[in-house]
Design an enzyme around this catalytic site. Structure first.
Site, PDB file in Angstrom:
ATOM      1  N   LYS A  41      51.578  91.068 -44.779  1.00 27.05           N
ATOM      2  CA  LYS A  41      51.453  92.426 -46.214  1.00 27.05           C
ATOM      3  C   LYS A  41      50.706  93.030 -46.379  1.00 27.05           C
ATOM      4  CE  LYS A  41      51.560  91.056 -51.014  1.00 27.05           C
ATOM      5  NZ  LYS A  41      51.866  89.801 -51.896  1.00 27.05           N
TER       6      LYS A  41
ATOM      7  N   SER B 175      55.394  89.974 -55.365  1.00 27.35           N
ATOM      8  CA  SER B 175      54.792  90.720 -54.623  1.00 27.35           C
ATOM      9  C   SER B 175      54.758  91.094 -53.384  1.00 27.35           C
ATOM     10  CB  SER B 175      53.037  91.273 -55.469  1.00 27.35           C
ATOM     11  OG  SER B 175      52.896  90.511 -54.351  1.00 27.35           O
TER      12      SER B 175
ATOM     13  N   SER C  81      54.657  85.074 -55.671  1.00 28.12           N
ATOM     14  CA  SER C  81      54.153  86.816 -54.845  1.00 28.12           C
ATOM     15  C   SER C  81      55.085  86.122 -53.505  1.00 28.12           C
ATOM     16  CB  SER C  81      53.509  87.320 -54.751  1.00 28.12           C
ATOM     17  OG  SER C  81      53.490  88.165 -56.306  1.00 28.12           O
TER      18      SER C  81
END
Lengths: 95, 479
Positions: B79, B154, B178
């Site tokens: 990420k 996210s 997330s």
């Protein structure tokens, strides 16, 4: 529509957060913050919980205070928008 | 035989050691797939092709010498809020569009040490604030199961990449769901570990008291493999701890004898009928395998989302104060008369709408006169929820709930912020209480959109969590 919360002073908040918004953006943010704070305020209904019951098993464990050779000044400065003679460069702050 | 890129971490590990293919060949297979398919998906922000091939060559050497860990030679994505040395780390924000870290986050460093092969960086909501991956400043990631829908957020890029087999695993970060929300929407297994068990060193901070780095994988076993490689005490994060020492020995013990807590409060509010039926089916499946279903009560769960948004926004307003266009991050090119003006212009240009909303909310709840009404009350609610969960875990080993009350939403669907925030209400319980939680794909019919089942366990009990997750996986014959 719930009563407007006049305590939300978007102008002042933006100033504290160091951001600038257009008047349309401020209006939209004001509306959003009204709705979000009305929702957030529900935490006030929560009964009081003494500290002991919610305490975590966690404690921060700091490392020993032993100096290490950082030696990374150039590395960090390489990320700055501007630097000068080993310092971060900013606009003049003292007249 | 399964197409190579569709294989799991475990299958790759055995093929690499058996000499079926090399780490370089495997890396090339994924890079080709990304090149072919990611234009439609937009899961990756950066593909580090050259570096990936170097990592793979290093892994091949380790494999040849019988060294490296279980993840040696296994490709993965990271990420984009997790620092990677020499590879852009933007947190999907214009503010950090030029930021190239000079160091690896500890979790990434640990994967490098065991010979894993980083492919690149995955898309996300800006600064991890969001649950649809639409607030990225650069691109909108799409759900591999339906390109018109969101992959969740996210860590949407990480889950979309694993869901579409562009990587066998990815790292995400979970502040309020997330990792779990996008894993649920993309039919992956996603873990939010016990707070402190994965070092946050090198994770771009949004809300340090809540967030953890966690793995997104195709199945439960792979998840434990990745978690075991990244967890453990790190001197660079004072809140870090050693995690559960043995994740594997209980994993195949099945559901028999497990006490599964089920709370009406975690089954309330607007719930999509498909989510409802999938959750009840999961509960029945575990019961059929011998688990005992225990009714539990969590009356304060209804305060969790509000407490979460107060605490996380307060911390965000403080953490994001460092982005001022001086030390790093975007600096305005407009002419400024004062340093104040430079800060304001740089921050206004660098941050997107959701980030500005959270920073102002956080500043408001911390400001004089509102601190007690909001922030202190939120901390009180947090203590209450933690206490109730602790009590609930005296009667059960695992708590089961949906991950998200909704199916993956359509991209571009206009939704008001409060409704979106409330969709995190099941996930945030684990963040505000520090306990581990995992999203496991529910059994779904052919062509149905993915749904995730959330399992939660007491602090440091990832072994039981994985056992229950594996039992659920086995109950419907997955992997």
């Amino acid at each position: 529509m719930e009563k407007l919360d006049k305590s939300i002073d978007v102008e002042k908040l933006c100033d504290l957060c160091k951001i600038e918004l257009s008047s349309e953006e401020k209006e939209e943010l004001f509306g959003d913050l009204q709705a979000i704070t009305a929702f957030a305020r529900t935490v006030a209904e929560c009964p009081e919980e003494p500290f002991e019951n919610g305490q975590s098993a966690f404690e921060s464990k700091l490392r020993e205070d032993i100096p290490e050779n950082g030696g990374k000044r150039e590395e960090y400065l390489s990320l700055a928008a501007e630097s000068d003679g080993g310092y971060f460069s900013v606009l003049r702050v003292v007249e | 035989m399964k197409e190579i890129v569709k294989r799991t971490v475990r299958e790759h590990a055995s093929a690499l050691r058996g000499g079926e293919y090399s780490a370089r060949e495997l890396c090339e297979a994924y890079l080709e797939k990304i090149e072919r398919e990611d234009a439609a998906l937009s899961a990756f922000l950066t593909v580090a092709r050259e570096k990936a091939l170097l990592f793979a060559e290093k892994a091949d050497l380790l494999l040849k010498n019988g060294e490296g860990g279980a993840l040696c030679g296994i490709p993965y994505g990271v990420k984009d809020n997790i620092c990677t040395e020499g590879i852009a780390t933007t947190a999907a924000s214009k503010m950090l569009s030029d930021f190239v870290p000079t160091f690896n986050a500890t979790a990434v460093e640990r994967l490098c040490d065991v010979g894993a092969v980083m492919l690149g960086k995955t898309n996300m909501d800006e600064f991890a604030m969001g649950s649809s991956c639409e607030s990225s400043a650069f691109k909108i990631t799409r759900n591999p199961y339906d390109l018109s829908r969101s992959p969740g957020g996210s860590s949407g890029g990480s889950a979309a990449a694993v869901g579409a087999s562009l990587a066998p695993f990815c790292l995400g970060s979970d502040t309020g769901g997330s990792v779990r929300c996008p894993s649920a929407f993309c039919s992956c297994v996603g873990l939010k570990p016990t707070y402190g068990t994965v070092s946050r060193n090198g994770l771009i901070a949004f809300s340090p008291s809540l967030e953890q780095i966690g793995p997104v994988t195709k199945n439960v076993f792979d998840n434990a493999l990745v978690y075991s490689a990244i967890m453990g005490r790190d001197n660079k994060d004072a809140t870090s701890r050693n995690g559960c020492p043995d994740l594997f020995s209980k994993m195949e013990e099945g559901a028999k004898g497990l006490r599964i807590g089920f709370s009406e409060e975690l089954f309330s509010g607007d719930l999509d009928p498909e989510v409802k039926s999938a959750t009840l089916a999961a509960l029945r499946a575990l019961e059929k395998e011998g688990a005992e279903i225990v009714p539990i009560s969590l009356p304060s769960a209804k305060y969790a989302a509000a407490a979460y948004y107060i605490i996380s926004s307060a911390e965000a307003s403080s953490c994001l104060a460092r982005y001022d266009g001086v030390r790093f991050g975007h600096r305005t090119e407009k002419k400024c008369e004062s340093i104040e003006e430079l800060f304001k212009k740089s921050r206004s240009e660098g941050f997107g709408k959701e980030v500005k909303r959270r920073i102002t909310l956080g500043t408001y709840v911390l400001s004089e006169g509102y601190f007690d009404e909001f922030y202190n009350k939120a901390l009180n609610a947090k203590r209450l929820v933690k206490g109730e969960l602790r009590k609930a875990f005296e009667a059960c080993d695992i708590i089961l709930s949906p991950v998200s009350p909704i199916l993956p939403p359509k991209i571009g669907e206009k939704r008001d912020p409060v409704s979106v925030y409330l969709e995190d209400r099941f996930c945030v319980l684990a963040n505000i209480s520090g306990i581990p939680a995992i999203s496991v794909p529910a059994k779904r019919g052919e062509g149905a959109l993915p749904v995730g089942i959330q399992l939660m366990a007491p602090e440091f009990c990832e072994d039981i969590l994985y056992r229950a997750a594996r039992a659920l996986e086995v109950s419907y014959g997955a992997y």
